[in-house]
Motif scaffolding. Structure first.
Motif, PDB file in Angstrom:
ATOM      1  N   LEU A  22     -10.904 -54.015  -5.429  1.00  0.00           N
ATOM      2  CA  LEU A  22      -9.723 -53.163  -5.319  1.00  0.00           C
ATOM      3  C   LEU A  22      -9.779 -52.309  -4.062  1.00  0.00           C
ATOM      4  CD1 LEU A  22      -7.110 -51.970  -6.507  1.00  0.00           C
ATOM      5  CD2 LEU A  22      -8.538 -50.384  -7.816  1.00  0.00           C
ATOM      6  N   THR A  71      -9.211 -54.740  -0.910  1.00  0.00           N
ATOM      7  CA  THR A  71      -7.946 -55.458  -0.752  1.00  0.00           C
ATOM      8  C   THR A  71      -6.719 -54.694  -1.237  1.00  0.00           C
ATOM      9  OG1 THR A  71      -8.128 -56.515  -2.927  1.00  0.00           O
ATOM     10  CG2 THR A  71      -9.175 -57.642  -1.061  1.00  0.00           C
ATOM     11  N   ASP A  72      -6.935 -53.570  -1.915  1.00  0.00           N
ATOM     12  CA  ASP A  72      -5.834 -52.812  -2.523  1.00  0.00           C
ATOM     13  C   ASP A  72      -5.101 -53.657  -3.560  1.00  0.00           C
ATOM     14  OD1 ASP A  72      -4.333 -50.516  -2.900  1.00  0.00           O
ATOM     15  OD2 ASP A  72      -2.784 -51.127  -1.492  1.00  0.00           O
ATOM     16  N   MET A  73      -5.843 -54.515  -4.241  1.00  0.00           N
ATOM     17  CA  MET A  73      -5.280 -55.359  -5.292  1.00  0.00           C
ATOM     18  C   MET A  73      -6.267 -55.419  -6.451  1.00  0.00           C
ATOM     19  SD  MET A  73      -4.385 -59.461  -5.239  1.00  0.00           S
ATOM     20  CE  MET A  73      -2.749 -59.319  -4.517  1.00  0.00           C
ATOM     21  N   THR A 129      -5.160 -59.102 -11.158  1.00  0.00           N
ATOM     22  CA  THR A 129      -3.947 -59.614 -10.505  1.00  0.00           C
ATOM     23  C   THR A 129      -4.273 -60.812  -9.626  1.00  0.00           C
ATOM     24  OG1 THR A 129      -3.014 -57.380 -10.467  1.00  0.00           O
ATOM     25  CG2 THR A 129      -2.009 -59.011  -9.015  1.00  0.00           C
ATOM     26  N   PHE A 130      -5.387 -60.714  -8.913  1.00  0.00           N
ATOM     27  CA  PHE A 130      -5.819 -61.822  -8.061  1.00  0.00           C
ATOM     28  C   PHE A 130      -6.087 -63.075  -8.884  1.00  0.00           C
ATOM     29  CE2 PHE A 130      -9.433 -64.167  -6.210  1.00  0.00           C
ATOM     30  CZ  PHE A 130      -8.834 -64.606  -5.038  1.00  0.00           C
ATOM     31  N   THR A 167      -5.779 -58.211   2.722  1.00  0.00           N
ATOM     32  CA  THR A 167      -5.341 -57.155   1.819  1.00  0.00           C
ATOM     33  C   THR A 167      -4.480 -57.769   0.718  1.00  0.00           C
ATOM     34  OG1 THR A 167      -3.329 -56.714   3.085  1.00  0.00           O
ATOM     35  CG2 THR A 167      -5.327 -55.526   3.743  1.00  0.00           C
ATOM     36  N   GLY A 168      -4.066 -56.915  -0.216  1.00  0.00           N
ATOM     37  CA  GLY A 168      -3.225 -57.393  -1.296  1.00  0.00           C
ATOM     38  C   GLY A 168      -1.944 -58.010  -0.781  1.00  0.00           C
ATOM     39  N   ARG A 169      -1.356 -57.394   0.235  1.00  0.00           N
ATOM     40  CA  ARG A 169      -0.110 -57.926   0.802  1.00  0.00           C
ATOM     41  C   ARG A 169      -0.311 -59.311   1.409  1.00  0.00           C
ATOM     42  NH1 ARG A 169       3.368 -53.347   4.057  1.00  0.00           N
ATOM     43  NH2 ARG A 169       4.132 -52.200   2.220  1.00  0.00           N
TER      44      ARG A 169
END
Length: 262
Positions: A144, A147-149, A153-154, A225-227
């Protein structure tokens, strides 16, 4: 009518696959029993290695054999002598294709689930899985932060992408078989050539699109990153869906306009 086709296709495919699945799980339970009672350590080392090697081959054969079976089943149901019966039924081409696709897709998922369960039965140890759970729990915050995720979710996005890829792969097989029917007396060779051609074209298209979209944004993609993960997964998923649609249209066109069962 689609429901009746699905019922027939599931019945036909289950007749062979379900006994194989049951046999694999029984072997797994027997192997676990031997490990739990230390009977496995009492046999010679060479036989232990042979047993492990045979089990691994069985898992690989199950995973790789299922797609081959669905390819053969699709061919025999629609393009062999059995195809005469299928194409005289009061059903649309879409219903025929959907029935075969849904059946193979579900049974493929069941194949992976059974193989995973088999390995889980063999390897299951409470202490080992507790340790693995602690590893995931400790890795999740790091993922998290990097990657800010959320890691969950991944995992969900990865599973969705795998399902889309499986759908596209199955339709590529069916499109290859359909294109092979255009080669007259060399349909098997034609289908193999068609598969190699479709696979090559899909790889070229995927590479070109990814290269074009990544030009000028190397710095952005250098840091995952998450995006960027969502963008990359979304792009790959959409591309696979477009390819799947193209493969489906190939099957539909040949069955509607170029069908030749002679």
């Amino acid at each position: 009518m689609l429901g009746k086709l699905l019922k027939y296709d599931f019945k036909e495919t289950s007749r062979l696959l379900l006994p194989i699945y049951a046999g694999l799980l029984i072997i797994s339970l027997f192997g676990k029993l031997m490990l739990a009672t230390n009977l496995y350590t009492s046999i010679p080392d060479a036989l232990q290695i042979l047993t492990i090697f045979t089990y691994i081959l069985l898992i690989i054969a199950c995973c790789m054999g299922a797609p081959i079976y669905f390819i053969v089943y699709f061919y025999r149901s629609l393009y062999s002598d059995k195809g005469y019966v299928m194409h005289t039924l009061p059903v649309t081409t879409h219903q025929k294709l959907f029935s075969k696709l849904i059946t193979s897709f579900v049974m493929e998922l069941l194949t992976f689930a059974v193989c995973f369960l088999s390995v889980l039965i063999i390897l299951y140890e409470r202490e080992s899985f507790a340790w693995l759970s602690r590893v995931f729990q400790s890795a999740a915050p790091s993922f998290l932060a990097a990657t800010d995720m959320h890691f969950s979710t991944f995992i969900i996005l990865t599973l969705i992408l795998l399902l889309i890829s499986l759908l596209s792969q199955l339709l590529m097989y069916y499109a290859s078989i359909s294109l092979g029917q255009l080669f007259g007396g060399h349909r098997v060779l034609g289908a193999i050539a068609a598969y190699m051609g479709l696979n090559f074209i899909s790889q070229i298209i995927s590479s070109i699109i990814l290269i074009v979209l990544s030009v000028g944004s190397m710095d952005t993609y250098a840091l995952m990153t998450g995006r960027t993960i969502i963008a990359l997964y979304g792009l790959t998923g959409c591309l696979n869906l477009l390819l799947a649609l193209g493969y489906y249209m190939i099957c539909y066109y040949i069955m509607e306009k170029k069908l030749n069962l002679n």
